[in-house]
Design a protein around this motif. Structure first.
Motif, PDB file in Angstrom:
ATOM      1  N   LYS A 271     -40.909 -48.133 100.437  1.00 27.61           N
ATOM      2  CA  LYS A 271     -39.979 -49.142  99.438  1.00 27.61           C
ATOM      3  C   LYS A 271     -40.230 -48.677  98.005  1.00 27.61           C
ATOM      4  N   ILE A 272     -40.597 -47.411  97.781  1.00 33.13           N
ATOM      5  CA  ILE A 272     -40.800 -46.725  96.387  1.00 33.13           C
ATOM      6  C   ILE A 272     -39.437 -46.693  95.731  1.00 33.13           C
ATOM      7  N   ARG A 273     -39.043 -47.096  94.655  1.00 33.26           N
ATOM      8  CA  ARG A 273     -37.839 -46.928  94.164  1.00 33.26           C
ATOM      9  C   ARG A 273     -37.781 -45.395  93.590  1.00 33.26           C
ATOM     10  N   THR A 274     -36.741 -44.894  93.825  1.00 36.09           N
ATOM     11  CA  THR A 274     -36.681 -43.480  93.394  1.00 36.09           C
ATOM     12  C   THR A 274     -35.208 -43.119  92.837  1.00 36.09           C
ATOM     13  N   THR A 275     -34.948 -42.261  92.189  1.00 35.40           N
ATOM     14  CA  THR A 275     -33.418 -41.593  91.935  1.00 35.40           C
ATOM     15  C   THR A 275     -32.936 -40.821  93.035  1.00 35.40           C
ATOM     16  N   LEU A 276     -31.719 -40.511  93.250  1.00 31.30           N
ATOM     17  CA  LEU A 276     -31.293 -39.373  94.399  1.00 31.30           C
ATOM     18  C   LEU A 276     -31.632 -38.162  93.866  1.00 31.30           C
ATOM     19  N   PRO A 277     -31.908 -37.314  94.832  1.00 31.45           N
ATOM     20  CA  PRO A 277     -32.246 -35.704  94.591  1.00 31.45           C
ATOM     21  C   PRO A 277     -31.065 -35.191  93.679  1.00 31.45           C
ATOM     22  N   TYR A 278     -31.445 -34.826  92.692  1.00 32.31           N
ATOM     23  CA  TYR A 278     -30.652 -33.882  91.646  1.00 32.31           C
ATOM     24  C   TYR A 278     -31.042 -32.408  91.593  1.00 32.31           C
ATOM     25  N   PHE A 279     -29.714 -31.661  91.551  1.00 28.50           N
ATOM     26  CA  PHE A 279     -29.890 -30.340  91.338  1.00 28.50           C
ATOM     27  C   PHE A 279     -29.738 -29.927  90.183  1.00 28.50           C
ATOM     28  N   PRO A 298     -44.430 -47.881  91.124  1.00 28.32           N
ATOM     29  CA  PRO A 298     -45.697 -47.274  91.463  1.00 28.32           C
ATOM     30  C   PRO A 298     -45.800 -47.005  93.088  1.00 28.32           C
ATOM     31  N   VAL A 299     -46.622 -46.046  93.198  1.00 29.16           N
ATOM     32  CA  VAL A 299     -47.020 -45.536  94.778  1.00 29.16           C
ATOM     33  C   VAL A 299     -48.124 -46.679  95.213  1.00 29.16           C
ATOM     34  N   PRO A 300     -47.822 -47.486  96.436  1.00 26.54           N
ATOM     35  CA  PRO A 300     -48.735 -48.504  96.823  1.00 26.54           C
ATOM     36  C   PRO A 300     -50.084 -48.099  96.987  1.00 26.54           C
ATOM     37  N   ARG A 302     -52.833 -44.477  98.436  1.00 25.44           N
ATOM     38  CA  ARG A 302     -53.337 -43.130  98.685  1.00 25.44           C
ATOM     39  C   ARG A 302     -52.649 -42.568 100.084  1.00 25.44           C
ATOM     40  N   LYS A 303     -52.493 -43.437 101.109  1.00 24.08           N
ATOM     41  CA  LYS A 303     -51.662 -43.155 102.072  1.00 24.08           C
ATOM     42  C   LYS A 303     -50.008 -42.861 101.864  1.00 24.08           C
ATOM     43  N   ALA A 304     -49.532 -43.536 101.164  1.00 24.17           N
ATOM     44  CA  ALA A 304     -48.003 -43.410 100.628  1.00 24.17           C
ATOM     45  C   ALA A 304     -48.179 -42.353  99.678  1.00 24.17           C
ATOM     46  N   LEU A 305     -49.028 -41.904  98.765  1.00 20.72           N
ATOM     47  CA  LEU A 305     -48.957 -40.897  98.047  1.00 20.72           C
ATOM     48  C   LEU A 305     -49.007 -39.588  98.968  1.00 20.72           C
ATOM     49  N   LEU A 454     -51.269 -47.739  93.341  1.00 21.89           N
ATOM     50  CA  LEU A 454     -51.880 -49.100  92.919  1.00 21.89           C
ATOM     51  C   LEU A 454     -53.143 -49.403  93.682  1.00 21.89           C
ATOM     52  N   ASN A 455     -53.348 -48.994  94.827  1.00 22.48           N
ATOM     53  CA  ASN A 455     -54.847 -48.994  95.608  1.00 22.48           C
ATOM     54  C   ASN A 455     -55.033 -47.500  95.812  1.00 22.48           C
ATOM     55  N   ASP A 456     -55.816 -47.163  94.725  1.00 23.51           N
ATOM     56  CA  ASP A 456     -56.274 -45.652  94.594  1.00 23.51           C
ATOM     57  C   ASP A 456     -57.582 -45.498  95.091  1.00 23.51           C
ATOM     58  N   VAL A 457     -58.204 -46.533  95.956  1.00 26.07           N
ATOM     59  CA  VAL A 457     -59.672 -46.527  96.249  1.00 26.07           C
ATOM     60  C   VAL A 457     -59.657 -46.195  97.715  1.00 26.07           C
ATOM     61  N   THR A 458     -58.790 -46.856  98.566  1.00 25.37           N
ATOM     62  CA  THR A 458     -58.887 -46.682 100.090  1.00 25.37           C
ATOM     63  C   THR A 458     -58.764 -45.306 100.405  1.00 25.37           C
TER      64      THR A 458
END
Length: 492
Positions: A271-279, A298-300, A302-305, A454-458
């Motif tokens: 559920k990270i807001r992103t643009t569509l892919p652009y060439f 933001p990325v929630p 490190r797992k999502a990152l 956002l949780n950059d520790v776990t």
């Protein structure tokens, strides 16, 4: 061709300088760009005057590359924008909001009243995270204390407590400072200020994405026709001859599109807001500068990152291999010469890369011997470029996919150190294999710091750590050359 490469390097350099340092220094971007392009101008001038046969003096080869980055960073610091007194109070701490995606950077924290501060302090159970003090910044409230439980449990508990009291007013970040001590940061949530941001750019633009896709299909078809040796005279007499460029165009765009689609789908999963892919279409060079998406929230964690970062190279590489093998099977061998190298598609020498050599030998068999190179089929060119794109994105530097992967595996501070080492290693390797020089220059223009989750520790689980190691192994297999012992055994 050299002029085209110089133009491409100039455009890429300007884009990177504009995006990375324009907001932190008053020094004009064009001056910074000129300084970073000086080595390329000097080397191109030498080749233009003396030709490629004459060896360039070592001082002229290394001097500009050593001096210009020093001048570049001096100019940045000379014009560095002054920090506010609040920002300067604790220089040894990361300032989370400056690294957030989207509009959070533009918002300031509304000061907490004494009652709100008391409510905030109660959101930190002493058995989970013992809160010791609060620091007020222009764009964040920093909450420092001692972690007394599992990082994932601590983040979940405190996030729920704060959201119960303050609703969606803040993003809740959980990071580590330079000493490795976890702290929380409360950053304004732009989604809670929709009225103020009503005029912000539209997130998805399907019309623009489709238009760029069609234009890129056209430009890559033109370049594909050139790779297929279709002459201008042939096109004038029969415009349909341009269709011979479609195999290259469709193969390359499929590879690049699947790469970005991998990122997009992984981001949607979290559920990270992103643009569509652009060439990005260009009427020269390869017909495109690639494709991209941008994350707007933001990325929630490190797992999502990790998942979002590795999804692109993994998806792109999986679809690259069939194109590359088919293209190599339909390529022909030519006599190896001094002009054979990693950038010459008419006389391609795959021995610069362990992976490319093994795939070439697997496909061509006994036809690939020690004294031959490969005249690449247009689809093989697209597959080869897919391999190069995979390797470039897997470099463990800054906001490249590899930088995200290392950050997710080892943390932000370790990722910065590894990124610095990787840049110098590739620079050293480019002195042995000049085909990597442009690549090395691009990495030195990129910032080595990555945006925090956002949780950059776990930390990650073992399965993802293993996946990250495989990604690094793939990068090494692409970049490092075929060992002579193995090459001799295979007769190549």
């Amino acid at each position: 061709m050299n002029l085209f490469l110089l133009l491409v390097l100039g455009l890429v350099t300007y884009f990177i300088v504009q995006r990375s340092v324009a907001s932190i220094t008053k020094t004009p971007v064009w001056i910074l760009w000129l300084v970073m392009m000086t080595p390329a101008f000097i080397w191109s001038g030498w080749i233009w005057i003396n030709g490629e046969e004459r060896r360039m003096p070592l001082i002229l080869l290394l001097g500009p590359f050593i001096i210009c980055p020093i001048v570049y960073w001096w100019l940045i610091h000379l014009g560095r924008r002054e920090l506010t007194p609040e920002q300067a109070k604790t220089p040894n701490s990361p300032v989370a909001p400056q690294n957030l995606n989207g509009d959070a950077q533009k918002l300031s924290v509304r000061p907490l009243s004494s009652q709100e501060e008391a409510i905030l302090r109660n959101c930190f159970p002493w058995s989970i995270y013992y809160l010791q003090n609060l620091e007020y910044r222009p764009q964040a409230v920093i909450c420092r204390g001692s972690l007394r439980s599992n990082p994932e449990v601590a983040y979940k508990t405190i996030k729920e407590n704060i959201e119960a009291q303050f609703s969606d007013r803040f993003y809740i970040l959980f990071q580590e400072d330079f000493t490795g001590k976890p702290f929380f940061a409360l950053v304004p949530n732009p989604q809670a200020h929709r009225d103020a941001l009503r005029n912000s750019e539209t997130l998805t633009r399907p019309g623009l994405a489709l238009a760029l896709l069609l234009v890129t299909l056209f430009t890559t078809t033109i370049i594909g026709a050139e790779i297929a040796n279709v002459t201008e005279a042939a096109v004038k007499s029969n415009p349909g001859a341009l269709l011979q460029g479609l195999p290259y165009a469709l193969s390359l765009m499929t590879i690049l599109g699947i790469h970005e689609l991998g990122h997009y789908l992984a981001a949607q999963r979290y559920k990270i807001r992103t643009t569509l892919p652009y060439f990005i279409p260009v009427p020269f060079f390869l017909g495109t500068f690639g494709a991209f998406i941008q994350m707007r929230s933001p990325v929630p964690n490190r797992k999502a990152l990790f998942d979002v970062a590795i999804a692109g190279p993994l998806a792109g590489f999986i679809v690259t291999i069939p194109f590359l093998i088919w293209g190599l099977a339909n390529s022909s061998v030519v006599t190896l010469s001094e002009k054979s190298n990693m950038l010459n598609f008419d006389s391609f020498n795959p021995r610069f890369s362990l992976l490319m050599t093994l795939l070439s030998k697997l496909t061509l068999g006994s036809a690939l011997t020690a004294n031959v190179a490969i005249d690449l089929h247009p689809v093989a060119v697209a597959g080869y470029l897919g391999v190069i794109v995979t390797a470039l994105n897997l470099m463990p530097v800054g906001q490249l996919d590899g930088g995200h992967i290392i950050h997710a595996m080892l943390g932000q501070q370790a990722a910065i150190a590894i990124g610095q080492v990787a840049r110098f290693l590739l620079l050293g390797w480019s002195l042995v294999q000049p085909g990597f020089l442009l690549w090395a220059i691009m990495l030195f223009l990129m910032p080595v710091n990555d945006e925090p989750a956002l949780n950059d520790v776990t930390a990650l689980d073992d399965r993802r750590d293993f996946g990250g190691l495989l990604a690094i192994a793939l990068l090494i297999a692409i970049v490092l050359p075929m060992p002579r012992l193995l090459s001799g055994m295979l007769g190549i």
